[in-house]
Design a protein around this motif. Structure first.
Motif, PDB file in Angstrom:
ATOM      1  N   LEU A  26       0.835  -1.201   0.000  1.00 13.64           N
ATOM      2  CA  LEU A  26       0.000   0.000   0.000  1.00 13.64           C
ATOM      3  C   LEU A  26       0.872   1.255   0.000  1.00 13.64           C
ATOM      4  N   ILE A  27       1.890   1.273   0.859  1.00 15.38           N
ATOM      5  CA  ILE A  27       2.769   2.444   0.941  1.00 15.38           C
ATOM      6  C   ILE A  27       3.584   2.601  -0.339  1.00 15.38           C
ATOM      7  N   ASP A  28       3.997   1.499  -0.946  1.00 15.61           N
ATOM      8  CA  ASP A  28       4.708   1.567  -2.226  1.00 15.61           C
ATOM      9  C   ASP A  28       3.851   2.267  -3.278  1.00 15.61           C
ATOM     10  N   ARG A  29       2.578   1.891  -3.376  1.00 15.43           N
ATOM     11  CA  ARG A  29       1.683   2.482  -4.379  1.00 15.43           C
ATOM     12  C   ARG A  29       1.488   3.972  -4.134  1.00 15.43           C
ATOM     13  N   LEU A  30       1.258   4.343  -2.878  1.00 17.42           N
ATOM     14  CA  LEU A  30       1.020   5.753  -2.575  1.00 17.42           C
ATOM     15  C   LEU A  30       2.272   6.596  -2.809  1.00 17.42           C
TER      16      LEU A  30
ATOM     17  N   ALA B 271       2.630   9.747  -5.288  1.00 20.46           N
ATOM     18  CA  ALA B 271       3.065  11.050  -4.762  1.00 20.46           C
ATOM     19  C   ALA B 271       4.460  11.433  -5.245  1.00 20.46           C
ATOM     20  N   ASP B 272       5.152  10.510  -5.926  1.00 20.43           N
ATOM     21  CA  ASP B 272       6.514  10.740  -6.402  1.00 20.43           C
ATOM     22  C   ASP B 272       7.425  11.164  -5.250  1.00 20.43           C
ATOM     23  N   MET B 273       7.447  10.350  -4.215  1.00 19.56           N
ATOM     24  CA  MET B 273       8.263  10.646  -3.048  1.00 19.56           C
ATOM     25  C   MET B 273       8.982   9.382  -2.593  1.00 19.56           C
ATOM     26  N   PRO B 274      10.116   9.530  -1.903  1.00 13.57           N
ATOM     27  CA  PRO B 274      10.823   8.349  -1.397  1.00 13.57           C
ATOM     28  C   PRO B 274       9.970   7.594  -0.388  1.00 13.57           C
ATOM     29  N   LYS B 275      10.137   6.294  -0.359  1.00 16.83           N
ATOM     30  CA  LYS B 275       9.377   5.486   0.586  1.00 16.83           C
ATOM     31  C   LYS B 275       9.975   5.615   1.986  1.00 16.83           C
ATOM     32  N   PRO B 276       9.149   5.931   2.975  1.00 14.93           N
ATOM     33  CA  PRO B 276       9.656   5.998   4.351  1.00 14.93           C
ATOM     34  C   PRO B 276       9.821   4.596   4.926  1.00 14.93           C
TER      35      PRO B 276
ATOM     36  N   ILE C  71      -3.006   6.284   5.611  1.00 13.84           N
ATOM     37  CA  ILE C  71      -1.593   6.286   5.235  1.00 13.84           C
ATOM     38  C   ILE C  71      -1.282   7.481   4.346  1.00 13.84           C
ATOM     39  N   ALA C  72      -2.197   7.824   3.435  1.00 15.07           N
ATOM     40  CA  ALA C  72      -1.991   8.992   2.572  1.00 15.07           C
ATOM     41  C   ALA C  72      -1.904  10.269   3.402  1.00 15.07           C
ATOM     42  N   HIS C  73      -2.728  10.360   4.440  1.00 16.28           N
ATOM     43  CA  HIS C  73      -2.665  11.495   5.371  1.00 16.28           C
ATOM     44  C   HIS C  73      -1.281  11.570   6.018  1.00 16.28           C
ATOM     45  N   GLU C  74      -0.778  10.435   6.493  1.00 22.99           N
ATOM     46  CA  GLU C  74       0.519  10.430   7.163  1.00 22.99           C
ATOM     47  C   GLU C  74       1.656  10.729   6.186  1.00 22.99           C
TER      48      GLU C  74
ATOM     49  N   ALA D 109      -3.112  18.015   5.849  1.00 26.10           N
ATOM     50  CA  ALA D 109      -2.777  16.612   5.579  1.00 26.10           C
ATOM     51  C   ALA D 109      -4.025  15.832   5.163  1.00 26.10           C
ATOM     52  N   ASP D 110      -5.164  16.137   5.778  1.00 27.56           N
ATOM     53  CA  ASP D 110      -6.416  15.500   5.362  1.00 27.56           C
ATOM     54  C   ASP D 110      -6.694  15.794   3.890  1.00 27.56           C
ATOM     55  N   ARG D 111      -6.573  17.053   3.522  1.00 25.50           N
ATOM     56  CA  ARG D 111      -6.876  17.455   2.142  1.00 25.50           C
ATOM     57  C   ARG D 111      -5.901  16.813   1.157  1.00 25.50           C
ATOM     58  N   ALA D 112      -4.609  16.888   1.472  1.00 29.35           N
ATOM     59  CA  ALA D 112      -3.604  16.332   0.569  1.00 29.35           C
ATOM     60  C   ALA D 112      -3.758  14.819   0.440  1.00 29.35           C
ATOM     61  N   GLY D 113      -4.030  14.153   1.564  1.00 30.60           N
ATOM     62  CA  GLY D 113      -4.212  12.710   1.522  1.00 30.60           C
ATOM     63  C   GLY D 113      -5.421  12.309   0.693  1.00 30.60           C
ATOM     64  N   ALA D 114      -6.521  13.061   0.856  1.00 31.88           N
ATOM     65  CA  ALA D 114      -7.738  12.757   0.091  1.00 31.88           C
ATOM     66  C   ALA D 114      -7.529  13.005  -1.401  1.00 31.88           C
ATOM     67  N   LEU D 115      -6.786  14.043  -1.733  1.00 35.70           N
ATOM     68  CA  LEU D 115      -6.504  14.320  -3.140  1.00 35.70           C
ATOM     69  C   LEU D 115      -5.596  13.253  -3.739  1.00 35.70           C
ATOM     70  N   LEU D 116      -4.686  12.730  -2.947  1.00 34.73           N
ATOM     71  CA  LEU D 116      -3.775  11.703  -3.441  1.00 34.73           C
ATOM     72  C   LEU D 116      -4.537  10.423  -3.790  1.00 34.73           C
TER      73      LEU D 116
END
Length: 286
Positions: free
Chosen positions: A68-72, A76-81, A124-127, A205-212
């Motif tokens: 799930l985190i890999d897909r998100l 988001a084009d970001m490094p995986k935490p 997870i998208a929120h975080e 973070a809620d907004r960005a996660g929901a948009l993602l």
């Protein structure tokens, strides 16, 4: 957020100016506060995991969570935490780390048991939004003024400055009392401003996660489910988790409405759900 950060900076400048005008030599206190800031900034991920009993897990140990985190992260084009799981029945999640390269996302076993896949994706998208926006670094720096003011208050209390007076003790102004008053006032104002900033970051973070994910309703469902399940968690467990509310997706113990909202690190559930409902309408997902 810009206004709040400006006010915090202005407050810090005024505070230091007052100290200088009073002739206070607080260099040791400031250096100590700066040291605490650096420790918190550079070690926030390790401290948070240790305090909340989180354990890093490999893709073999938690394949669905990693997937799930890999897909998100790809979206988001970001490094995986780094990925961690905390053994706790309190349904929650948090992200910490000073930047994307030193970040960790942690979920509790209680959260994994309760949420559907789309709901978990929303959380997870929120975080991940917190990670992308470097919210831990922002809040650490913003809280520095409060740390300094709190230390100055203790410094004034425990060093006996309350009895000192300008003019050799001949009826002058009680410098220690002024320092104590100013420090306490600065701490109170910075505390409220930092809490306001934290609430804004949660909404962002809620907004960005929901948009993602393009599914605001899934995040709203997760919020509702987690908040409702909190009432069925033993009070002792909630109190143990409450000191870490600032990190969590949903506060373990909430002050509810009224003036307690001013001291909350999170917006009210109603405010968060209203925002997500509006976003659903914007995206045409009613």
């Amino acid at each position: 957020m810009v206004v709040t950060m400006f006010l915090l900076g202005l407050l810090y400048v005024v505070f230091v100016g007052v100290l200088i005008a009073l002739g206070v030599r607080a260099l040791t206190v400031l250096v100590f506060a700066g040291g605490l800031l650096l420790v918190q900034y550079f070690l926030s991920d390790r401290i948070a995991l240790f305090a909340m009993h989180g354990r890093e897990v490999s893709p073999q140990e938690a394949p669905e969570l990693h997937g799930l985190i890999d897909r998100l992260c790809a979206l988001a084009d970001m490094p995986k935490p780094r990925v961690a799981v905390a053994e706790s029945d309190v349904p929650n999640a948090f992200a910490t780390g000073r930047d994307q390269k030193h970040a960790v996302v942690c979920v509790t076993t209680g959260l994994l048991r309760r949420l559907e896949p789309q709901e978990l994706e929303g959380v997870i998208a929120h975080e991940l939004s917190h990670v992308a926006h470097r919210d831990v670094a922002v809040m650490t720096i913003a809280s520095f003024l409060g740390i300094v003011a709190g230390l100055m208050t203790r410094f004034a209390l425990y060093s006996g400055l309350g009895g000192r007076r300008n003019g050799g003790g001949q009826g002058g102004v009680p410098v220690g009392a002024i320092i104590l008053l100013v420090s306490a006032l600065v701490y109170a104002v910075s505390f409220l401003l930092t809490r306001a900033l934290s609430r804004y970051r949660e909404l962002a973070a809620d907004r960005a996660g929901a948009l993602l994910t393009q599914r605001p309703s899934a995040l709203a469902s997760a919020l509702t489910k987690i908040s409702g399940d909190m009432s069925r968690i033993p009070t002792r467990d909630l109190r143990e988790a409450a000191p870490f509310n600032a990190f969590y997706f949903v506060p373990a113990l909430s002050g509810g409405q009224s003036i307690a909202t001013l001291f909350s690190t999170h917006p009210s559930l109603e405010r968060r759900l209203d925002q997500l409902a509006g976003l659903s309408r914007e995206l045409g997902k009613g």
